[in-house]
Design a protein around this motif. Structure first.
Motif, PDB file in Angstrom:
ATOM      1  N   THR A  70      49.322  67.867  38.709  1.00  0.00           N
ATOM      2  CA  THR A  70      48.234  68.307  37.820  1.00  0.00           C
ATOM      3  C   THR A  70      47.571  67.131  37.101  1.00  0.00           C
ATOM      4  OG1 THR A  70      49.706  68.780  35.946  1.00  0.00           O
ATOM      5  CG2 THR A  70      49.280  70.572  37.474  1.00  0.00           C
ATOM      6  N   MET A  71      48.346  66.098  36.781  1.00  0.00           N
ATOM      7  CA  MET A  71      47.719  64.924  36.147  1.00  0.00           C
ATOM      8  C   MET A  71      46.697  64.316  37.100  1.00  0.00           C
ATOM      9  SD  MET A  71      48.991  64.816  33.129  1.00  0.00           S
ATOM     10  CE  MET A  71      47.762  63.595  32.837  1.00  0.00           C
ATOM     11  N   GLY A  72      47.089  64.197  38.367  1.00  0.00           N
ATOM     12  CA  GLY A  72      46.180  63.605  39.354  1.00  0.00           C
ATOM     13  C   GLY A  72      44.933  64.450  39.548  1.00  0.00           C
ATOM     14  N   GLN A  73      45.134  65.738  39.690  1.00  0.00           N
ATOM     15  CA  GLN A  73      43.972  66.601  39.945  1.00  0.00           C
ATOM     16  C   GLN A  73      43.093  66.770  38.706  1.00  0.00           C
ATOM     17  OE1 GLN A  73      43.761  69.864  42.621  1.00  0.00           O
ATOM     18  NE2 GLN A  73      45.924  69.742  43.160  1.00  0.00           N
ATOM     19  N   ALA A  74      43.698  66.724  37.516  1.00  0.00           N
ATOM     20  CA  ALA A  74      42.887  66.823  36.298  1.00  0.00           C
ATOM     21  C   ALA A  74      42.027  65.558  36.143  1.00  0.00           C
ATOM     22  CB  ALA A  74      43.771  67.032  35.072  1.00  0.00           C
ATOM     23  N   LEU A  75      42.608  64.411  36.488  1.00  0.00           N
ATOM     24  CA  LEU A  75      41.804  63.175  36.471  1.00  0.00           C
ATOM     25  C   LEU A  75      40.675  63.252  37.492  1.00  0.00           C
ATOM     26  CD1 LEU A  75      44.348  60.203  36.137  1.00  0.00           C
ATOM     27  CD2 LEU A  75      42.736  61.066  34.422  1.00  0.00           C
ATOM     28  N   LEU A  76      40.998  63.823  38.640  1.00  0.00           N
ATOM     29  CA  LEU A  76      39.973  63.980  39.689  1.00  0.00           C
ATOM     30  C   LEU A  76      38.852  64.911  39.208  1.00  0.00           C
ATOM     31  CD1 LEU A  76      39.271  63.278  42.668  1.00  0.00           C
ATOM     32  CD2 LEU A  76      40.455  65.391  43.313  1.00  0.00           C
ATOM     33  N   THR A  77      39.250  65.961  38.491  1.00  0.00           N
ATOM     34  CA  THR A  77      38.272  66.906  37.936  1.00  0.00           C
ATOM     35  C   THR A  77      37.282  66.167  37.028  1.00  0.00           C
ATOM     36  OG1 THR A  77      39.973  68.618  37.952  1.00  0.00           O
ATOM     37  CG2 THR A  77      38.016  69.058  36.629  1.00  0.00           C
ATOM     38  N   ALA A 101      47.782  69.135  31.216  1.00  0.00           N
ATOM     39  CA  ALA A 101      46.827  68.106  31.651  1.00  0.00           C
ATOM     40  C   ALA A 101      45.438  68.398  31.089  1.00  0.00           C
ATOM     41  CB  ALA A 101      46.802  68.035  33.177  1.00  0.00           C
ATOM     42  N   CYS A 102      45.077  69.679  31.078  1.00  0.00           N
ATOM     43  CA  CYS A 102      43.747  70.049  30.592  1.00  0.00           C
ATOM     44  C   CYS A 102      43.632  69.836  29.081  1.00  0.00           C
ATOM     45  CB  CYS A 102      43.428  71.499  30.944  1.00  0.00           C
ATOM     46  SG  CYS A 102      43.132  71.727  32.703  1.00  0.00           S
ATOM     47  N   ALA A 103      44.719  70.136  28.364  1.00  0.00           N
ATOM     48  CA  ALA A 103      44.700  69.899  26.917  1.00  0.00           C
ATOM     49  C   ALA A 103      44.509  68.406  26.654  1.00  0.00           C
ATOM     50  CB  ALA A 103      46.004  70.400  26.285  1.00  0.00           C
ATOM     51  N   LEU A 104      45.225  67.612  27.422  1.00  0.00           N
ATOM     52  CA  LEU A 104      45.159  66.157  27.248  1.00  0.00           C
ATOM     53  C   LEU A 104      43.753  65.628  27.525  1.00  0.00           C
ATOM     54  CD1 LEU A 104      46.889  63.523  26.819  1.00  0.00           C
ATOM     55  CD2 LEU A 104      46.998  63.405  29.313  1.00  0.00           C
TER      56      LEU A 104
END
Lengths: 369, 269
Positions: A70-77, A101-104
């Motif tokens: 999720t960290m990787g995909q949230a960064l990709l988002t 990840a989204c909160a961050l």
């Protein structure tokens, strides 16, 4: 389809960009707590007559390996300029990892979760809400992971412009299985360094065991070892027993077909209707499996076996009582297989990928007893 | 050569300056025994052809109404086998061209060739496979074409030019123009995508474009019919069938709705 093509291009570019890796690696180290330790389970090793090591993904932030993805995909988002994220979740671990990840990163987040899973994983529902995520109950089908994936996909086809779908496992249409594997293989890459044979305390594993639902933690630890000669064992959910028909063992007892946009082993009837899976563990309660696992099975690169609900619960108690670690019900399937096969594993160096911690399951186990 | 029946239908409609009305209905509702008469009623009320939906346990493209219809039909004993049996009766008793709507897994399970035999044997004209992208379609198209049936392919507002040209190269009997992004189901507003979708296709080809997804009211159908060659209405009709107390009531609701829609796809006199 254009959304998938765009995602493939975007991830390919991000994954080739040292800046993206730098940002992700910093977060994995400082926020997630990687590398996760490898711990030698001394008392359990003595009891079983094997040399047992635990790869402690349960110690990653939020309590499971899911956060690597999720960290990787949230960064990709963020990189794609999208502001909204959707996800599905079974046990709630992927939902919590996505919500975190989204909160961050300040992203809006909606998680689809089957109503049956909402009930049996209440703690994770509260965690997601506390993290600012909207949890949407899915009432179709059996109200479990398959239905949650379908609901998320249905959302995505109408919201694709501003929304990224962070799928939680190595399943779904390309590029998802590849992308999630790339983000999870950090588990196996760390293990290669941590157990490189450079000292008696760091032996090279003979066997690596991981549970398989969709298969992301198993893929993460297996992939760097594929073809290396290390015996890789994926443990599926046998539920009430394979013969009962109520299980989640797509690789062991299923047949090839298409589910959620990939061709893979799945549970289906003779007319090609997808069957409901069953497992006490919400994270293994899925009638399909990542397509690369199907490839590993067909090419004999990984052995796939199964463990019942009852055996998994026993394994939770075992690890809790003699090692002081309460494992997730999912991960307990892998441990249960090791204890069951202890004789044939005698004297071997065995690594259990302890994919998650079991806090979320305590209530369910207590209620069942 | 049952695919030609679709070709004839669209030629006829073009000559009359109107769009074809092609309702979707899940097969096997309210029960396998009572299903065919619903199609007959719709044909009598002015339907020009049908999209015959095979009930599927995990219909990714469908919204809540057609999901519920699938679950209800499966519980009532319908399915792939029963659905294909009923398909033959629907074709014969309505005399209208029919396309089968299904998902890829049941076809693979049966075997593409066997499935194609069954569809062609039933006298249907084509197949819509909701989760089959054109990239994977060759083997299906080959099996279908050998039996005189066609594979319908999708074009959506998000479809790229490159993908559109692949769709057109595959020579579908008609293009399913996705009027609204998202799953099937009732929308409150008329689609604004149809005119541009149709003109994009027209720049390259004369293949008929049939608009579907999110079209439920006569007003929406009228708007779509002014550009498209055909209009698919599904969830709004299925909802009536699910709400009806018995098959007689379902028939009545369908006759009323189809009558209104049939007028809507014709130009005002």
């Amino acid at each position: 389809m254009p959304a998938l093509e765009q995602l493939e291009v975007e991830f390919t570019k991000a994954w080739a960009d040292p800046g993206f890796h730098q940002e992700l690696d910093d977060l994995l180290r400082d926020f997630v707590g990687r590398p996760t330790p490898v711990y030698r389970a001394a008392r359990l090793s003595d009891r079983l007559g094997i040399d047992l090591y635990l790869k402690r993904e349960d110690l990653a932030h939020t309590g499971a390996h899911k956060i690597n993805n999720t960290m990787g995909q949230a960064l990709l988002t963020k990189r794609m300029g999208k502001r909204r994220v959707i996800a599905e979740t079974g046990a709630g671990q992927h939902g919590v990892a996505t919500a975190t990840a989204c909160a961050l990163l300040g992203q809006e987040c909606v998680v689809y979760m089957g109503e049956k899973d909402i009930e049996r994983q209440a703690l994770n529902v509260h965690r997601m809400r506390m993290l600012g995520t909207e949890v949407r109950p899915v009432t179709s089908g059996a109200g479990t992971l398959k239905d949650a994936v379908s609901a998320a996909m249905r959302d995505w086809v109408s919201s694709v412009d501003g929304t990224h779908y962070i799928i939680g496992s190595v399943v779904g249409p390309h590029p998802f299985p590849w992308m999630v594997r790339e983000l999870q293989k950090v588990i196996g890459e760390e293990l290669l360094e941590q157990m490189d044979g450079s000292s008696p305390h760091r032996p090279v594993p003979d066997v690596i065991v991981a549970c398989v639902g969709g298969g992301s933690n198993a893929m993460g630890v297996f992939y760097p070892y594929a073809g290396s000669g290390v015996d890789l064992v994926g443990v599926e959910a046998a539920g009430f027993g394979l013969e009962s028909g109520h299980h989640g063992a797509s690789l062991v007892a299923g047949s090839p077909g298409v589910i959620h946009g990939s061709m893979t082993y799945l549970l289906q009837d003779d007319q090609g209707q997808i069957l409901e899976a069953h497992s006490i563990s919400a994270g293994l309660d899925y009638p399909g499996v990542g397509p690369e696992h199907s490839y590993f099975k067909d090419h004999g690169m990984v052995r796939y076996v199964s463990i019942t609900d009852e055996e998994a619960v026993e394994a939770v108690h075992l690890l809790a009582s003699i090692e002081g670690i309460i494992p997730a019900l999912e991960s307990a399937h892998a441990l249960a297989w090791i204890t069951k096969e202890a004789k044939s594993l005698e004297g071997k160096t065995v690594v259990l990928n302890l994919s998650g911690r079991g806090d979320k399951d305590v209530q369910q186990i207590v209620d069942a007893e | 050569m049952s695919r030609e029946r679709l070709t004839e239908l669209f030629a006829e409609c073009r000559a009359e300056g109107r769009a074809a009305l092609m309702p979707y209905m899940t097969v096997g509702l309210p029960s396998p025994e009572e299903s065919v008469q619903l199609f007959v009623a719709m044909a009598e009320a002015g339907a020009d052809g049908f999209e015959v939906g095979i009930p599927y346990a995990d219909p990714l493209m469908d919204g809540p109404t057609i999901q519920a219809a699938g679950e209800r039909a499966l519980a009532a004993g319908s399915g792939v086998e029963v659905g294909l049996d009923l398909l033959g009766q629907i074709v014969t008793q309505t005399g209208k061209p029919c396309v089968v709507m299904t998902y890829v897994n049941p076809i693979l399970r049966m075997g593409i060739e066997v499935f194609a035999d069954r569809v062609a044997g039933a006298g249907a004209s084509g197949v819509i496979v909701a989760d089959l992208p054109v990239d994977e379609a060759d083997v299906f198209i080959e099996a279908f074409e050998a039996r005189g049936i066609g594979l319908v392919l999708f074009v959506a507002p998000t479809t790229t030019e490159q993908r559109l040209s692949r769709v057109l190269k595959a020579d579908p009997p008609f293009v399913y123009g996705v009027a609204e992004l998202g799953v099937t189901g009732v929308r409150t507003t008329a689609s604004s995508h149809i005119p541009s979708l149709v003109s994009r296709v027209r720049r390259h080809s004369e293949v008929p474009v049939v608009a579907g997804v999110g079209i439920s009211t006569p007003d929406q159908a009228r708007a779509a019919a002014s550009d498209a060659d055909g209009v698919i209405v599904g969830s709004a009709l299925v909802r009536g069938v699910l709400l009806a107390n018995d098959v007689g009531e379902a028939e009545e609701l369908l006759r009323i709705a189809i009558g209104d829609l049939a007028r809507a796809v014709r130009p005002p006199r």
